[in-house]
Design an enzyme around this catalytic site. Sequence first.
Site, short mmCIF file in Angstrom:
data_model
loop_
_atom_site.label_atom_id
_atom_site.label_comp_id
_atom_site.label_asym_id
_atom_site.label_seq_id
_atom_site.Cartn_x
_atom_site.Cartn_y
_atom_site.Cartn_z
N GLU A 1 0.85 -1.19 0.00
CA GLU A 1 0.00 0.00 0.00
C GLU A 1 0.88 1.24 0.00
O GLU A 1 1.06 1.88 -1.02
CB GLU A 1 -0.94 -0.04 1.21
CG GLU A 1 -2.07 0.97 1.15
CD GLU A 1 -3.13 0.69 2.19
OE1 GLU A 1 -4.05 1.51 2.31
OE2 GLU A 1 -3.04 -0.33 2.91
N GLU B 1 -2.38 -0.48 13.38
CA GLU B 1 -3.50 -0.02 12.55
C GLU B 1 -4.84 -0.24 13.26
O GLU B 1 -5.79 0.53 13.06
CB GLU B 1 -3.50 -0.78 11.22
CG GLU B 1 -4.60 -0.39 10.26
CD GLU B 1 -4.54 -1.16 8.97
OE1 GLU B 1 -5.19 -0.73 8.00
OE2 GLU B 1 -3.85 -2.21 8.92
#
Length: 917
Positions: A494, A770
Amino acid sequence: MKSKFFSAFLFLFAFSALPLHARGVEAVSLKTEMRVDPVGVDNPAPALSWQLASDKNNVVQQSYRILVSSSLRKLDAGEGDLWDSGEVASSQTLYIPYGGRPLEGGMKCYWKVRVTTNRGRSAWSKPATWVTGMVAPLSWKADWIGGRFPGDDRMKHIPARYFRKTFDARPGLRQATLFVCGQGLYEAWVNGRKTGDYDLAPASTEYEKKLYYNVYDVTALLGEGPNALGVVLGNGPYTLERIQNRGEGYGLPTLRAQLELVYEDGTRETVVSDTSWRCTVDGPIRANSEFDGEVYDARREMPGWATAAFDDAAWQQAILTERPPRSPLVWQFSPLMKVQVRVRPLSIRPLRPGVYILDMGQNMTGWLRTRVKGAQPGDTLRLRFAETLQADGSLYTANLRSAHPCDVYIARGAEEETWRPAFTYHGFRYVELSGFRSEPRLEDFEGQMVYDEMPTTGHIETSDTLFNQICKNAWWGIAGNYKGHPLDCPQRDERLGWLGDRVIGALGEAYFFGNHLLYAKWLDDIRDAQRDNGSISDVSPGYWDVYNDDVSWPAAYFTVAQMLYDQYGDLRPVRAHYASMKKWMDYMRDNYLKDGMMYRDTYGDWCLPPERQELIHSQDESRITNGGLIGTAFYYYLSRTMARFAALLDQPEDSARFAAQADTVKAAFNKAFFHPEQGCYDNNTVTANIIPLRFGMVPDGYERAVFDHIVRKTEDDWNGHISTGVIGGQQLMRGLSDYGRTDLAWRIATNDTYPSWGYMVRNGATTIWELWNGNTADPAMNSGNHVMLLGDLILWAYHYLGGIGNAPGSAGFAQVQLKPYLTPGLDHVDASYESVRGRIASSWLVKDGRFHWEIQIPCNTSALVYLPLDGDRLAAADRRQVEKAGGTYLRTESGYAVFSFPSGHYRLQVSCKEGKR
């Protein structure tokens, strides 16, 4: 001068601490700043800044004189042949525009400043320099060149391309300036020496809109007679195969380079990239990918390949790039990346025969420098990277998705070999080592942390060790996610600049780091990714095609520009991006604003703690905040922000229009979501209440009722734990302190049970996860190095616990506010921040009913100093002590005695009630 990069598109800082001694003024620091117009045409006229520091209190600048010279000799002689400002009566120290004669491209300028203060005149500062970009009379004469080799269709697996060019330099060389753009990534060499200590250059961009070039003063690297230029190209994001909406990136690596030679007699010579250059892919870097690592075959090393004596007969002739980039070349004003922290590994242990696990002891971003002894030619060493381990002690890689980070080193068979990659980086704590002939030793490895070159500007330490570790984890996570722009994560496939992660986080980060230029550059990325109709991408640069017309994610475009003005006193980003912001505001109004409501939201309160720890996202509607509430509240906030921007830019009609729009949205919002009989919003989540409370949307008289719901929800339903995700977390900690519950904010900050930052620490995290439940939900979803869940924690730590902030109405710390918030369980805070005007420090201790406070206020500023009261008023003896120290009493306000202090260093002591804010 040591070779270094110089860059500018919007503006550049090159910082150096410069001692200055004379009559009480002990030190001056200079920041040189380049600025160009936002249309993208390089402008050689810089803005100049400096700092004053002194061992005396109450130092105020009264005037300054700037000299700018074309040579160090002339500057030393006091000859400002380019500009002598004369004595200017002014206290200004930031962003003073160069006012001298027009400057030519590739010109090295030397400057110094002398100031007069109320304490006397300083000596001249030590010289600082800048080099101008590709401006008249210079222009790009170089071609875009490349090569055509077998296997080029494999993209990420292609070897690095090596280019070289020999040339002669005549006697009397005065200045040599190299302009270079290598896409995707490059390293430039002159006569066998790299042109600086940078890595992963240049910064990534929205490649369809612009490419960055860098400028190097290479005078010291050249000699009379034969010389050689060498450039090696890696793939980088430019050739990225994972760009969602652009297939296989922008093509093969390509180079444009131009060397400008200026002689003492004024004559010039130019060396340009063209088909006279030679190139090869037969060097040691056999493959390189941002996500998949680098393959290096040391048997293919080419000693001296960037020197004039090297035989390149076997190399090919470079060719003109078939599809040269059409995007304009722009001088990179943001700093390049470099290795800034070195980490010694913690342990190494065998996993199975011939395979070992190296533990760095810290989740970090960069690479491993490896030393090999006793290898035979062709020995293949593999280094695989991961953040966590499986139960059997092997690497856990499912959370990396399609990224396969593995560096491969093929030994040449020397007695000792040392290597690190050039065109990749990894997010990791653990490394699997294989292919070694004997058991690897700890001393043969070094972790090298790489991020954009910037100073660490903040320090904070408290009496609570858990909170200190949380702040340390935050530092490592933030630094590791600076890669030419702020990333969401550095390890998986990502690595994107998600806007929503930095809406408030960027301001907290600005206390930790001097991130002025990084975020100014990112604003350009956001603008460059904006569609013609005004829509803003949720990620910038836009390597994923994510145009959701959300509101809370694009809000970062506005809040980052606001941060650059508030934190650094720099209005130019607001000015440069105002039209683009206005375009988005009007686009969203025309397409989505209905009766004052903005029902646009994609992500909600992203990653709030779910009801069960095995879930990733909550399925309980009572925990989920209405997306229309979030979208409308944010559109109101951005309307108010635009009204402020318009006023700052002297656009009164725009300011009035945006203010009126905000009023309309606020009325509609409260009609739709506010329950006056209950004193809460919508379904009464903490996020639903904290957002309108912090945005100033709550009807007069109901603020305390709304806040009481936040407290009850947190204490009763969540047992004093955080209940918000990304959106609510941006406002929570400051909101609690603003309404007198710093104790509850402190409890949230120091919890070590789920969900909390302390829970992450207790479960072995050395950065920020996260997910709040990253160890119990599907671990394939969890990045171990994200910063979005920090919310306003770091900002709150500095501004509320340390008490360091701008005074109301101030920008760039022209006036400082020192206002610490006390709470039970917190006995001591030591905080400092290197602001654009100098060091601000606040170190306090509560002991035996006394508040002991040491503060530092930068020269040429003043401060509002808030001393916590013991009761309703300050004891007369305490007031006399504070006034004797230099303070002027102003008023009593909400549990504080407020004094005005001039610049300086002070030690204060007053009675206080422990635990009172």
